[in-house]
Design an enzyme around this catalytic site. Sequence first.
Site, mmCIF file in Angstrom:
data_model
loop_
_atom_site.group_PDB
_atom_site.id
_atom_site.type_symbol
_atom_site.label_atom_id
_atom_site.label_comp_id
_atom_site.label_asym_id
_atom_site.label_seq_id
_atom_site.Cartn_x
_atom_site.Cartn_y
_atom_site.Cartn_z
ATOM 1 N N ASP A 343 0.846 -1.189 0.000
ATOM 2 C CA ASP A 343 0.000 0.000 0.000
ATOM 3 C C ASP A 343 0.884 1.242 0.000
ATOM 4 O O ASP A 343 1.915 1.277 0.671
ATOM 5 C CB ASP A 343 -0.901 0.016 1.232
ATOM 6 C CG ASP A 343 -2.169 -0.785 1.015
ATOM 7 O OD1 ASP A 343 -2.587 -0.923 -0.142
ATOM 8 O OD2 ASP A 343 -2.726 -1.288 1.997
ATOM 9 N N ALA A 416 -18.323 14.361 2.020
ATOM 10 C CA ALA A 416 -17.991 13.583 0.822
ATOM 11 C C ALA A 416 -18.769 14.088 -0.389
ATOM 12 O O ALA A 416 -18.342 13.897 -1.533
ATOM 13 C CB ALA A 416 -18.298 12.109 1.069
ATOM 14 N N LYS A 436 -11.880 25.541 0.427
ATOM 15 C CA LYS A 436 -10.670 24.767 0.108
ATOM 16 C C LYS A 436 -11.103 23.336 -0.138
ATOM 17 O O LYS A 436 -11.846 22.755 0.649
ATOM 18 C CB LYS A 436 -9.697 24.826 1.296
ATOM 19 C CG LYS A 436 -8.477 23.917 1.202
ATOM 20 C CD LYS A 436 -7.818 23.747 2.560
ATOM 21 C CE LYS A 436 -8.691 22.886 3.466
ATOM 22 N NZ LYS A 436 -8.105 22.658 4.807
#
Length: 728
Positions: A343, A416, A436
Site C-alpha cells: 500500500d 464527501a 478549500k
Amino acid sequence: MKPQTTQQKDVMSVREVAVPAVTGPAPRVRAGGLLDRRQLLAALPQALRKLDPLTLWRNPVMLVVEVGSVFTTVLAAASPSVFGWAIAGWLWLTVLFANLAEAVAEGRGKAQADALRRAKTDTLARRLVDWSPGATDPAEQPVPAPQLARGDVVLVEAGQVIPGDGDVVEGIASVDESAVTGESAPVIRESGGDRCAVTGGTRVLSDRIVVRITQRPGDSFIDRMIGLVEGANRQKTPNEIALNILLATLTIVFLLAVATMQPMAVFARHAQAFAPDSATIDAHGVTGVVLVALVVCLIPTTIGALLSAIGIAGMDRLVQRNVLAMSGRAVEAAGDVDTLLLDKTGTITLGNRQASGFVAADGVSAAELADAAQLSSLADETPEGRSVVVHAKSEYGLRERAAGELTGAVWVPFTAQTRMSGVDLPAGTGTRQLRKGAAAAITDWVRAAGGAVPDRVAAIVDDVSAAGGTPLVVGELTGGVARVLGVIHLADVVKQGMAQRLDQLRRMGIRTVMITGDNPRTAAAIATQAGVDDFLAEATPEDKLALIRREQQGGRLVAMTGDGTNDAPALAQADVGVAMNTGTSAAKEAGNMVDLDSDPTKLIEVVAIGKQLLITRGALTTFSIANDIAKYFAIIPAIFAALYPGLDALNIMRLHSPTSAILSAVIFNALVIVALIPLALRGVRYRPANGASMLRRNLLVYGLGGIVAPFVGIKLIDLVIQFVPGIS
C-alpha cells in the site's frame, strides 16, 4: 522515463526508473538470541522426555541413532570394554543433543506463552440480552468468559478486561493492548471502519464499548498464539516433509551400504591371516559396535538433529517482531515470494500529507493565498489541515489564530458530497466565503457563482499531481465576485530509505507493486520517486484480487498486507497475507499472518525472515552432507586399511588407531550438533542477493566448511583420546 498510463486499471511498469544506489549496509535481521546456561538447563528435562520412541519416530534419522544406541549399550554390557561403553555413551549424547536443539527452540517461546496465559483471565463477561443498535438499557447477564459463544454481545466499560475476541459494534474507547503486543501506548477502538477489532485479555482504559464476540470457545486469538509460540500446533511444511523424506532415503542407503561391508570384512579376515583381532575387526568381521558407529557417522545426523529446531526458530523470529504466523507454510512461502504488493499510504509514504507550498493564481499574491488558505483550515483538525496552518505561519509569518477568535465566523465542514470545506466571514455589509477542496469541486463552485477559472490553475493542478503531490484549490466569493486564489501543494512524503529497501528486494528477485487509490499521474510520480517496479492506480478491492490472481497464474507467489473487511478476499487469495492487528476480524481470519504492531512495512521484514529460514536450512543441509563425506575418509580407511592395504592411500588423516578414529568421529558427530544449535536458532545472516550468488556463497562457506571442519575436529579429538586407557 516515467510510467505510461493507460485507460484501463492495470499494472503500470516503471522499470526504467533509476533507483539510487544503496549508501549503507543492508539492514540486519535481529538475531533471536544465543544459547545460555539457563536455556540449556530449562530445556534439558524436555529433551529427556523426547527420548521416548513414540515421540522420536517423527525424526527417522534420530530414531535410527537411538536404536543404534540401545544396540551398542547391549553389546557393551555383554562384552564390556572402554571402547564399547564410550561409543554407547556418545551415541546417547548424540540423540540427547538433537532433542536438546528442538527443546531449546520450543522453550524460547515458553516465556511469551506464559505472559499470554496471564493475559487470558477468567473474566466475568457482561452479556447483553436481546441487544439491538441504539438500545438504551438492555438487560445484562453475567457469564464466564470461556462460555461466550460466537455472536454474543457484551458490554465493556473503563477498567474492565475484554472477555473475548470480537468487533466493536457501538461506542469508542481507549484500549490497553500491551498484554498482547507489548506496546504500552493505548490504542483507539471504535465501531465501524477498519479499527473495530478487539482482542480478549486486553483492557479498556476509558469510555464504554459494546463488543460482538467473533471467536469460538477455546479458539481465541490468545489461545492460538499460545499454541503457536510453544510449537504445539506447528505442522511440518512441504519443504520440511520433502527434506525428511530425502534424509530417510539417505539413511536407508547408508544402512544398506554398511550392511554390505560386513561380508566383505568376513571374507578378507579369513583370507588374510595377518589381520589381527581387535575392537574393530574380529573373527566375525566388523564388530557390531563399529557397524553402528559407522552408520551413525555416515547418515545425515547433523541436519536431522537440527531440522525441527530451524523451523521452530523461524517462527520464533517472527514472534519476536510481533508477527504471528498461523503456519510454518506461510513463513516458507514468504521466503519464496516473487511479487510484493505494498500500500502506498503508510507503507511507502508517511501517510500524513503535509502542505509544502502555495502556488498563487494570476493576479493573486502569495501572501493573500496563504492568508485565505490558513483561514479556511483553522477548523480542519486533520493532519493535512493543521499542516496548512503551520506552513502559512512558518513561511509567511501569519499568526496562527484560533477558530474562536473570528467573531461571526461560520465554519463549513468537509463532506464527501461537496468535497470541500471552509469558512464564511463577515465582510462589511456582506460575507466573505472561503473554500478549500478538490480541484473539480472548487472550480465548479466558482463557476456556479459566475466566476471564471484561469487556464493556469488547471496547469498548476496537473503539475502538482505529476510531482506526486495532492492539489487543493482555494476559492473565494466576496461581494458577488467568485475567483480562484491558487493551489495548496500537499506532499505525500516517501519514507526515508524506502528506495534502498526496494532496491534490495529487486536484487533478491522480488517484484514490487504499489497499490493506491490515487489518480494515475500522482501514482506514477510516487512510484518513480520510491523506485517500485509497478503500480496499480485507483485500486478497488476487486482490482487487488484480480491483480493477485493474474500474478499467481504466471506461477508467482504473492504477498500483501491489509486491515479492512474489503481486503479480506485479497488476503485470503495471497500466498502470504499479513493482516494488521488493528484491522477487522474478517481481515485477521483471512490472512495467514497477523502483525501485532500494525506496521505495513513489516511485510518486508517477513520476507527477509522467510528467506533466512530457507537459507539456514539449505546451509546446514549442505554442511551436514559435506560433513558426512569428510567423516567417510576418517573411518573407512582406519577400519579396513589392515584388510585392504590399498586403502592406505585414502588414510590422509593418519589417526592414531582404528578405535581412536571411530571414537573421535562419533564424538565429533555429537559435538558438532551442539556447536550448530546457536546458528540454527539465530539463522544464517541474510544478505540480499540473487539465487546464483547465494548458492555460490552457500557452497563456499558451508560446503567447504563442512568438509574441512571434520578433518580438523576429528584430528584434534584423536590427539586427546589416544591417551585414554583402553583406547589403543
